[in-house]
Motif scaffolding. Structure first.
Motif, short mmCIF file in Angstrom:
data_model
loop_
_atom_site.label_atom_id
_atom_site.label_comp_id
_atom_site.label_asym_id
_atom_site.label_seq_id
_atom_site.Cartn_x
_atom_site.Cartn_y
_atom_site.Cartn_z
N UNK A 1 0.87 -1.17 0.00
CA UNK A 1 0.00 0.00 0.00
C UNK A 1 0.92 1.22 0.00
N UNK A 2 1.03 1.95 -1.12
CA UNK A 2 1.91 3.11 -1.16
C UNK A 2 1.22 4.38 -0.67
N UNK A 3 2.05 5.39 -0.34
CA UNK A 3 1.58 6.74 -0.03
C UNK A 3 0.63 6.80 1.15
N UNK A 4 1.03 6.10 2.22
CA UNK A 4 0.29 6.14 3.48
C UNK A 4 0.96 7.16 4.41
N UNK A 5 0.17 7.96 5.11
CA UNK A 5 0.74 8.87 6.10
C UNK A 5 1.42 8.05 7.19
N UNK A 6 2.60 8.51 7.60
CA UNK A 6 3.34 7.78 8.62
C UNK A 6 2.52 7.60 9.89
N UNK A 7 1.68 8.59 10.21
CA UNK A 7 0.87 8.53 11.42
C UNK A 7 -0.24 7.48 11.31
N UNK A 8 -0.53 7.00 10.10
CA UNK A 8 -1.57 5.99 9.92
C UNK A 8 -1.00 4.57 9.81
N UNK A 9 0.32 4.44 9.88
CA UNK A 9 0.96 3.15 9.61
C UNK A 9 0.48 2.07 10.58
N UNK A 10 0.41 2.39 11.88
CA UNK A 10 0.02 1.39 12.87
C UNK A 10 -1.38 0.88 12.59
#
Length: 432
Positions: A302-311
């Motif tokens: 899944x590309x281009x995910x906000x780092x804050x949404x990774x978890x």
């Protein structure tokens, strides 16, 4: 679209090939990328017209297995989703592999996607190229850290910088980790591929379907000399492709732009069900850019995910029973369809692979093959279990001095005995 196709043992979107568990349809993805809506279409097709099994392949494509009498309806649904070639004859030759992180990788020298689109357009629209084997393949490497560098290709190009200029090193019948035979300016990348393919078709006999077959008889310098007559080629020496990093296809990893990550997950043994596919597509819509990218490791990104949404995304993927930890033994094991779906398989490799994963004390890269054809692995794995009868395997370890699977280590092993030997090998200081 006309569906008159040449005979081939390779499945395509328009050519269903029969196996023990039903028909197989192969969906070739441009650069491994698929939109969330297209992923839903694949899930729906597998559910409605087949047995529900979707496979991620080692060329970053998808396969639907278990197709019955409704093959025409399945094909029509995939074409309606925009997953087919421009012409029926163009489907077989859409064999161009990129990094799954093309355009977003932190180490990339160049974004290869525009050149890839140009090459794919030519492969489909140039009638002469439709004569190429369905296995003839090209690799375009932008210098990414996430790159499959061990799969052999008929023609490969790899970006690097020299004296402030971006060039493309290239080679024939091999991998970017091999010695390059020359280089071209970035703007000549498309012309190089066209010239190399046209020259191959002019020189090869009908039975010489791959570049390596031609070069078994024709010295590579002779091929290169004729190539130089068609476009400017630069001499190259002392260039070596930087090795890619293991495990970058699984878990969360930073992209080249701040505060964005891509997240990789492995379907167990490369197989998804419709629920997994739809769930991953929905996560891509909610947290990414609405696309999934499939990888040569039989996994997805899944590309281009906000780092804050990774978890949150990782948790969502785990809920779908996708593997997100490189320490999970099942995430590093690959297995072909085996005797459950293939008439040539001598053992139920996927079943045995799941048992093996429970027995190993740590993750290891192991390949289980039901027969010598090695359909699940285009590269030579560190360890290969080759089936010899139900539940029994010969164990090979990779050896650069030997062809095929490598050096034979032990014969006629049970899965339990194989696990013991693999664990012992992993603890050996000689194997470090």
């Amino acid at each position: 679209m006309s569906t008159a196709l040449r005979p081939s043992a390779c499945p395509g979107l328009l050519r269903i090939v029969q196996a023990l568990d039903g028909g197989i349809c192969r969906i070739k993805l441009d650069g491994g990328s698929i939109s969330a809506d297209q992923a839903d279409a694949v899930a729906n097709a597998a559910e409605q017209f087949a047995g529900g099994a979707i496979e991620a392949t080692n060329r970053a494509n998808l396969q639907i297995r278990g197709i019955g009498q409704q093959s025409a309806a399945l094909i029509d649904s995939l074409l309606a989703a925009g997953l087919g070639p421009r012409t029926a004859a163009g489907d077989d030759v859409r064999n161009l592999m990129l990094s799954p992180a093309a355009g977003i990788d932190r180490q990339m020298r160049v974004d290869t996607r525009a050149l890839a689109e140009q090459i794919l357009d030519t492969l489909q629209s140039h009638p002469r190229f439709h004569e190429l084997s369905a296995k003839f393949a090209v690799q375009l490497d932008g210098g990414e850290a996430l790159a499959m560098l061990e799969h052999p290709h008929d023609v490969w190009l790899s970006a690097f910088e020299r004296d402030g200029e971006t060039l493309l090193a290239f080679g024939l019948a091999g991998c970017p980790t091999d010695r390059a035979v020359g280089a071209v300016a970035l703007e000549n990348g498309h012309a190089l591929v066209v010239a190399a393919l046209e020259l191959f078709l002019e020189l090869a006999r009908p039975e010489q379907t791959r570049m390596r077959h031609l070069l078994d008889e024709l010295p590579i310098l002779a091929f290169l000399e004729q190539l130089r007559a068609r476009l400017p080629i630069k001499a190259i020496s002392a260039w070596q492709r930087v090795r890619a990093v293991d495990d970058l296809h699984i878990g969360a990893h930073p992209q080249h732009t701040d505060n964005r990550v891509y997240i990789g997950a492995v379907p167990p043994l490369g197989r998804l069900d419709p629920t997994m596919m739809r769930g991953a597509a929905q996560l891509a819509r909610l947290f990414g850019d609405g696309h999934l990218r499939f990888t040569p490791w039989q996994s997805l990104l899944l590309p281009n995910v906000k780092a804050t949404d990774a978890v949150q995304v990782l948790a969502g993927l785990k809920q779908l029973n996708l593997l997100t930890e490189p320490t999970d033994p099942l995430s590093t094991i690959i297995a072909c369809t085996g005797s459950a779906g293939c008439g040539k398989g001598l053992a139920d490799t996927k079943h045995d692979a799941r048992i093996l994963a429970t027995l190993l004390h740590q993750a290891q890269r192991v390949h289980l093959s039901g027969c010598p054809r090695s359909c699940a692995a285009a590269h030579r794995a560190p360890a290969t279990l080759l089936a010899v009868s139900p539940g029994r395997y010969d164990l090979y370890f990779r050896d650069a001095t030997q062809p095929g699977f490598g050096a034979l280590h032990a014969r006629n092993l049970t899965i339990e005995a194989a696990a013991t030997l693999l664990d012992a090998r992993s603890r050996s200081p000689l194997d470090a």
